[in-house]
Scaffold this motif. Structure first.
Motif, mmCIF file in Angstrom:
data_model
loop_
_atom_site.group_PDB
_atom_site.id
_atom_site.type_symbol
_atom_site.label_atom_id
_atom_site.label_comp_id
_atom_site.label_asym_id
_atom_site.label_seq_id
_atom_site.Cartn_x
_atom_site.Cartn_y
_atom_site.Cartn_z
ATOM 1 N N SER A 42 47.255 35.117 13.074
ATOM 2 C CA SER A 42 46.292 36.119 12.629
ATOM 3 C C SER A 42 45.398 35.574 11.514
ATOM 4 C CB SER A 42 47.027 37.373 12.150
ATOM 5 O OG SER A 42 46.122 38.363 11.732
ATOM 6 N N LYS A 43 45.998 34.884 10.542
ATOM 7 C CA LYS A 43 45.212 34.345 9.428
ATOM 8 C C LYS A 43 44.236 33.270 9.884
ATOM 9 C CE LYS A 43 48.658 35.332 5.855
ATOM 10 N NZ LYS A 43 49.661 34.751 4.910
ATOM 11 N N SER A 44 44.620 32.507 10.906
ATOM 12 C CA SER A 44 43.714 31.452 11.378
ATOM 13 C C SER A 44 42.433 32.027 11.961
ATOM 14 C CB SER A 44 44.426 30.583 12.429
ATOM 15 O OG SER A 44 44.608 31.293 13.640
ATOM 16 N N LEU A 45 42.486 33.267 12.425
ATOM 17 C CA LEU A 45 41.324 33.883 13.083
ATOM 18 C C LEU A 45 40.421 34.633 12.111
ATOM 19 C CD1 LEU A 45 43.160 35.301 16.223
ATOM 20 C CD2 LEU A 45 41.472 33.464 16.229
ATOM 21 N N LYS A 46 40.815 34.735 10.872
ATOM 22 C CA LYS A 46 40.096 35.608 9.935
ATOM 23 C C LYS A 46 38.625 35.236 9.785
ATOM 24 C CE LYS A 46 40.348 37.775 5.420
ATOM 25 N NZ LYS A 46 41.130 37.973 4.175
ATOM 26 N N GLY A 47 38.324 33.955 9.731
ATOM 27 C CA GLY A 47 36.933 33.554 9.521
ATOM 28 C C GLY A 47 36.184 33.234 10.797
ATOM 29 N N PHE A 48 36.743 33.591 11.950
ATOM 30 C CA PHE A 48 36.169 33.196 13.245
ATOM 31 C C PHE A 48 34.727 33.672 13.381
ATOM 32 C CE2 PHE A 48 35.733 33.973 17.930
ATOM 33 C CZ PHE A 48 35.775 32.641 18.312
ATOM 34 N N SER A 49 33.826 32.737 13.686
ATOM 35 C CA SER A 49 32.407 33.069 13.797
ATOM 36 C C SER A 49 31.884 32.941 15.226
ATOM 37 C CB SER A 49 31.587 32.146 12.880
ATOM 38 O OG SER A 49 31.767 30.778 13.253
ATOM 39 N N GLY A 50 32.790 32.688 16.180
ATOM 40 C CA GLY A 50 32.358 32.568 17.562
ATOM 41 C C GLY A 50 32.129 33.927 18.203
ATOM 42 N N SER A 51 31.908 33.925 19.520
ATOM 43 C CA SER A 51 31.711 35.166 20.255
ATOM 44 C C SER A 51 32.900 36.089 20.035
ATOM 45 C CB SER A 51 31.563 34.847 21.745
ATOM 46 O OG SER A 51 31.448 36.026 22.501
ATOM 47 N N PRO A 52 32.691 37.355 19.651
ATOM 48 C CA PRO A 52 33.819 38.255 19.351
ATOM 49 C C PRO A 52 34.794 38.359 20.511
ATOM 50 C CG PRO A 52 31.766 39.224 18.605
ATOM 51 C CD PRO A 52 31.395 38.001 19.398
ATOM 52 N N GLN A 53 36.076 38.180 20.194
ATOM 53 C CA GLN A 53 37.122 38.133 21.209
ATOM 54 C C GLN A 53 38.299 39.017 20.800
ATOM 55 O OE1 GLN A 53 37.198 35.535 24.006
ATOM 56 N NE2 GLN A 53 35.027 35.604 23.485
ATOM 57 N N ILE A 54 39.020 39.487 21.812
ATOM 58 C CA ILE A 54 40.354 40.030 21.588
ATOM 59 C C ILE A 54 41.332 38.920 21.946
ATOM 60 C CG2 ILE A 54 42.037 41.769 22.264
ATOM 61 C CD1 ILE A 54 39.756 43.620 22.973
ATOM 62 N N PHE A 55 41.967 38.345 20.948
ATOM 63 C CA PHE A 55 42.913 37.248 21.157
ATOM 64 C C PHE A 55 44.303 37.839 21.379
ATOM 65 C CE2 PHE A 55 39.472 35.176 18.906
ATOM 66 C CZ PHE A 55 39.380 33.929 19.531
ATOM 67 N N THR A 56 44.915 37.499 22.503
ATOM 68 C CA THR A 56 46.271 37.966 22.780
ATOM 69 C C THR A 56 47.268 36.891 22.370
ATOM 70 O OG1 THR A 56 46.086 37.188 25.061
ATOM 71 C CG2 THR A 56 45.573 39.499 24.633
ATOM 72 N N TYR A 57 48.468 37.332 22.017
ATOM 73 C CA TYR A 57 49.459 36.460 21.376
ATOM 74 C C TYR A 57 50.826 36.679 22.000
ATOM 75 C CZ TYR A 57 52.839 35.298 17.613
ATOM 76 O OH TYR A 57 53.893 34.815 16.888
ATOM 77 N N SER A 58 51.590 35.592 22.112
ATOM 78 C CA SER A 58 52.965 35.645 22.588
ATOM 79 C C SER A 58 53.730 34.518 21.910
ATOM 80 C CB SER A 58 52.988 35.480 24.117
ATOM 81 O OG SER A 58 54.299 35.376 24.604
ATOM 82 N N ASP A 59 54.977 34.739 21.516
ATOM 83 C CA ASP A 59 55.713 33.650 20.875
ATOM 84 C C ASP A 59 57.109 33.479 21.481
ATOM 85 O OD1 ASP A 59 57.545 35.387 19.611
ATOM 86 O OD2 ASP A 59 56.378 35.498 17.777
ATOM 87 N N TYR A 60 57.784 32.415 21.052
ATOM 88 C CA TYR A 60 59.060 32.038 21.653
ATOM 89 C C TYR A 60 60.204 32.968 21.259
ATOM 90 C CZ TYR A 60 60.739 30.023 17.227
ATOM 91 O OH TYR A 60 61.165 29.850 15.943
ATOM 92 N N LEU A 61 59.971 33.840 20.269
ATOM 93 C CA LEU A 61 60.983 34.803 19.855
ATOM 94 C C LEU A 61 60.869 36.125 20.618
ATOM 95 C CD1 LEU A 61 60.867 34.210 15.985
ATOM 96 C CD2 LEU A 61 62.596 33.403 17.611
#
Length: 835
Positions: A441-460
């Motif tokens: 989530s923090k890595s996306l805070k300054g994102f300046s590209g085309s607005p996206q909904i980023f989906t996430y999944s993790d190993y836990l």
């Protein structure tokens, strides 16, 4: 005498044999020299300057490379080299398109595209953006460029056929070329200004109320009572009826870059978790939708170095992985479809003045001189005017139209909260290295590209989604200026005043599943506004998202075990939910009209018994699509005319919902003037659509067994060079290829309705599929189309076509054990001696 004739015949035969043999030998030599000789080898040693330690590349049976290097610098250098050797011409065309440099190789035929891109200003922004890269990212990008340039140097006299045909060599790759490609691809996703222009012209043609119906995105609501720009601003109403303004609009319509933007660019991204035996598992599904080009925009690879093991889809010309997985998380993105482009008409003091009106004052526009190199001609000098709203893209006497776009740095500098914005490449670097929800989530805070909904999944077993990107807030003046039409520059209504903060954008990691399919994400009772600010209007029709909610939600309600196999079936699903509404309406019309037309009755019953799946072997699918197109065009054409109707059907992503509205609510004011009742209109439309099918598919035959969807829904993969030099199509283009689905099915394969009567051409759709099970380090599947290579003659140029048609995905290795099992070829990389 007979003996002499026999000898003469033998001589003639021998000469013919020699000539034919010589021709065949020449053709074989030409094919070898210009095609096969340029195909990359998969068992070789390559040299790249300043490689610190030898690197190793393992390549699987689908030409997916897995790069193992001691340092990130070496790894990115190798990625640059491999990307270039498979996609150099594509990379060169992308950077030239973005920077307005196509005419340097194609001459005046691409000058309009270059002028347009120079006006937008991607080329001007890249130097500043490069200076904003953090040190690690800049180092990685420079290494990537070093790898690309090593390929250009090593293969300078052995480049792919495109360079030979066009008689030129690619320039060295520069870091700003990468940034330009990233911005251009964002522009292709963001381009909504043509919809603003379309809506403005439709409103001018038929009035505000009817236009609102055509462009409505939620038919469960009554028509909005919000004022429009045309209602509020009398000056705009006067100008829109001015012949000079109409000429300006006509110039605006003619602006078409070479790589024409497709409205159906988008994605489906799904994250879902399930709990079995008290253990949570998470899955991620993603399909990316682009126009059908060869090669595609995706290049699959694995990147492995100290502190980083990431695999997925990259974009040629850009270091890193755009979507994929590492050891800890998987991620993907779907376009938010926020409106991040606006058009403003500007009033200049005179035809030659740089002063323009703003809130009663006269401001001076910035003037920039662009020099465009043109092959076989003199360089062209272009003056670009930039107002506070952005660059002027068309001008006519004292009137002009400026474009605001969040990808243009000048357009966002005056916003009050853009200090946290950073180059998209910085964000991509951090995203590749994210290890949990917080770092993601923090890595996306300054994102300046085309607005996206980023989906996430993790190993836990956790999932979530995070929306990111620059979305402007407008001075909406109580909703009077919402960005959906051309706005008044002099009044200041609709000016950008701020952006949505990162915290204001939708986000959650406390959910069981999330589906992002470019659908409207706002509450139905809040129009297109997020809070008090306008967010967007160019959503995709809701059918794709609704179908996935139905499939996944039903499985979860029944406590069925989710799996990659189940999600793959979802990806290949081609059910369209509008079919029952269409079939029931037609059958009701037949009953009410007591029709005796047996063929018409048979076709209506065919739809009534149709399961709604747009499969290639279905003739009902063809009848449905032909009928829906004919219905919409017959309703709209009397009011808009032929050309504007075609543009509406081709460009407006929600045109199909207008059909649902008409069949459900039966608004009689949309009936053509020559139709008296709703029933007779439906039956007449069915007759006309069936006639179209007969003429185009099976001339004057009622044999519907020949009307299979695969015979009319066909895709062509178009090479960039053929868009400019059409005669090269037979060399580089691929097709026709039968495809299932349509623009509104989960298995998205677009339909160009304006091709009818004729074939339902598919010029865009799913070009990348991804499936991930994060509970298993090796359960990762990914495929692109037509193949990994863009080099003519390569065995990996078209090898994934059949798998793509069947929605079959290829296993991608993540762990080193799996890489070693899947590896078929090996390439060693070492430092170039003396460099």
């Amino acid at each position: 005498m007979a003996f002499e004739i026999s000898r003469l015949a033998k001589k003639i035969m021998m000469k013919k044999t020699i000539v034919v043999s010589a021709i065949i030998a020449a053709l074989v030599f030409i094919y070898y020299w210009f095609v096969l000789r340029t195909v990359p080898s998969f068992n070789e040693q390559i040299e790249i300057p300043r490689i610190e330690k030898s690197a190793l590349v393992k390549i699987d049976t689908n030409a997916v490379p897995y790069i193992e290097a001691e340092s990130p610098s070496d790894m990115y250098a190798v990625q640059g080299y491999l990307s270039a050797r498979e996609r150099m011409f594509q990379m060169d065309i992308l950077r030239r398109t973005a920077k307005g440099e196509l005419s340097e190789i194609f001459g005046r035929s691409t000058l309009d595209s270059d002028r347009f891109m120079r006006s937008i200003g991607i080329r001007r922004d890249t130097d500043e953006e490069f200076s904003q890269l953090n040190e690690n990212v800049r180092s990685g990008l420079e290494a990537y460029c070093r790898g690309v340039n090593a390929y250009i140097s090593n293969y300078f006299n052995n480049l792919p056929l495109e360079f030979t045909l066009l008689a030129y060599k690619p320039k060295p790759w520069h870091p700003t070329d990468t940034l330009a490609v990233m911005k251009y691809l964002d522009y292709q996703q963001d381009e909504s200004w043509r919809l603003d222009d379309l809506r403005q012209r439709v409103q001018d043609k038929i009035g505000v109320d009817l236009a609102n119906e055509l462009f409505k995105d939620d038919w469960s609501n009554v028509l909005s009572n919000r004022k429009t720009v045309g209602d509020k601003d009398d000056s705009l109403h006067e100008i829109s009826n001015n012949h000079l303004f109409k000429k300006l609009i006509n110039k605006l319509i003619s602006l078409h870059p070479i790589n024409k933007t497709i409205p159906s660019w988008g994605s489906t991204a799904v994250s879902v978790k399930t709990t079995n035996d008290n253990a949570s598992k998470s899955y991620l599904l993603c399909d990316k939708h682009t126009d059908f080009v060869i090669p595609s925009y995706w290049y699959l690879c694995g990147l492995h170095t100290t502190g980083l093991n990431v695999t997925g889809a990259s974009v040629p010309g850009i270091p890193g992985i755009v979507l994929g997985r590492n050891k800890f998380i998987a991620w993907a993105g779907a376009s938010l479809r926020a409106d991040v482009q606006d058009l403003y008409f500007e009033q200049f003091e005179s035809a030659v003045s740089k002063k323009y009106k703003s809130k009663g004052n006269w401001l001076e526009a910035q003037e920039i001189i662009e020099f465009i190199p043109v092959r076989f001609s003199k360089d062209v000098v272009q003056k670009v005017l930039i107002t506070k709203h952005g660059p002027v893209i068309v001008k006519n006497s004292e009137w002009a139209i400026a474009l605001s776009w969040t990808g243009n740095k000048g357009c966002i500098k005056n916003l009050t909260n853009v200090k946290d914005v950073e180059p998209a490449l910085n964000v991509l670097w951090k995203l590749n290295r994210a290890s949990d929800w917080d770092t993601f989530s923090k890595s996306l805070k300054g994102f300046s590209g085309s607005p996206q909904i980023f989906t996430y999944s993790d190993y836990l077993g956790n999932i979530g989604y995070q929306t990111a990107g620059i979305v402007p807030k407008r001075n909406s003046n109580n909703g009077a200026a919402d960005g959906t039409k051309i706005m008044s520059g002099p009044s200041g209504d609709g000016d950008w005043i701020n952006k949505f903060s990162f915290e204001q954008l939708p986000s959650s990691n406390k959910i069981d599943f999330v589906i992002a399919a470019n659908q409207k994400i706002l509450p139905n009772n809040n129009a297109n506004f997020y809070g008090q600010y306008f967010l967007g209007h160019q959503w995709s029709a809701p059918y794709r998202a609704n179908r996935l909610y139905e499939l996944i939600g039903d499985a979860k309600r029944k406590n069925e075990s989710l799996s990659l196999s189940f999600l793959n079936k979802c990806q290949s699903d081609c059910y369209v939910s509008l079919v029952p509404i269409v079939a029931n309406s037609l059958n009701d019309a037949l009953v009410n009209n007591h029709s005796n037309d047996r063929f018409k009755i048979t076709m209506a019953h065919l739809l009534k018994n149709y399961n709604g799946e747009l499969k290639t072997t279905s003739s009902a699918a063809t009848v449905y699509e032909a009928y829906v197109y004919k219905l919409c065009s017959r309703l709209v054409e009397p009011k808009l005319g032929i050309e504007l109707t075609r543009e509406y059907l081709d460009r407006w992503p929600l045109a199909i919902t207008f059909v649902e509205h008409f069949l459900t609510d039966k608004p009689m004011h949309w009936l053509p003037p020559y139709e008296r009742t709703f029933t007779t209109f439906l039956l007449a439309t069915l007759s006309q659509s069936l006639t179209d099918i007969k003429i185009s598919i099976s001339p004057f035959s009622d044999n519907s067994s020949k009307w299979l969807w695969k015979n009319v829904h066909i895709a062509f993969f178009e090479h960039p060079i053929s868009r400019i030099i059409p005669w090269t199509a037979f060399i580089f283009n691929v097709g026709p290829i039968s495809v299932s689905g349509d623009s509104n099915t989960v298995n998205t394969q677009g339909v160009s309705y304006t091709e009818w009567p004729g074939k339902f051409a598919s010029n865009s759709g799913t070009t990348l599929r991804m499936l991930v099970d994060m509970s298993d380090k090796n359960m990762f599947y990914l495929s692109t189309v037509p193949g990994q290579s863009g080099v003519l003659g390569s065995p990996f140029r078209l090898d994934q076509l059949k798998a793509w048609q069947n929605a079959d995905l290829k296993p991608i290795a993540c762990s080193f054990d799996q890489i070693n099992k899947q590896a078929k070829y090996k390439i060693t990389v070492r430092n170039a001696e003396g460099k």
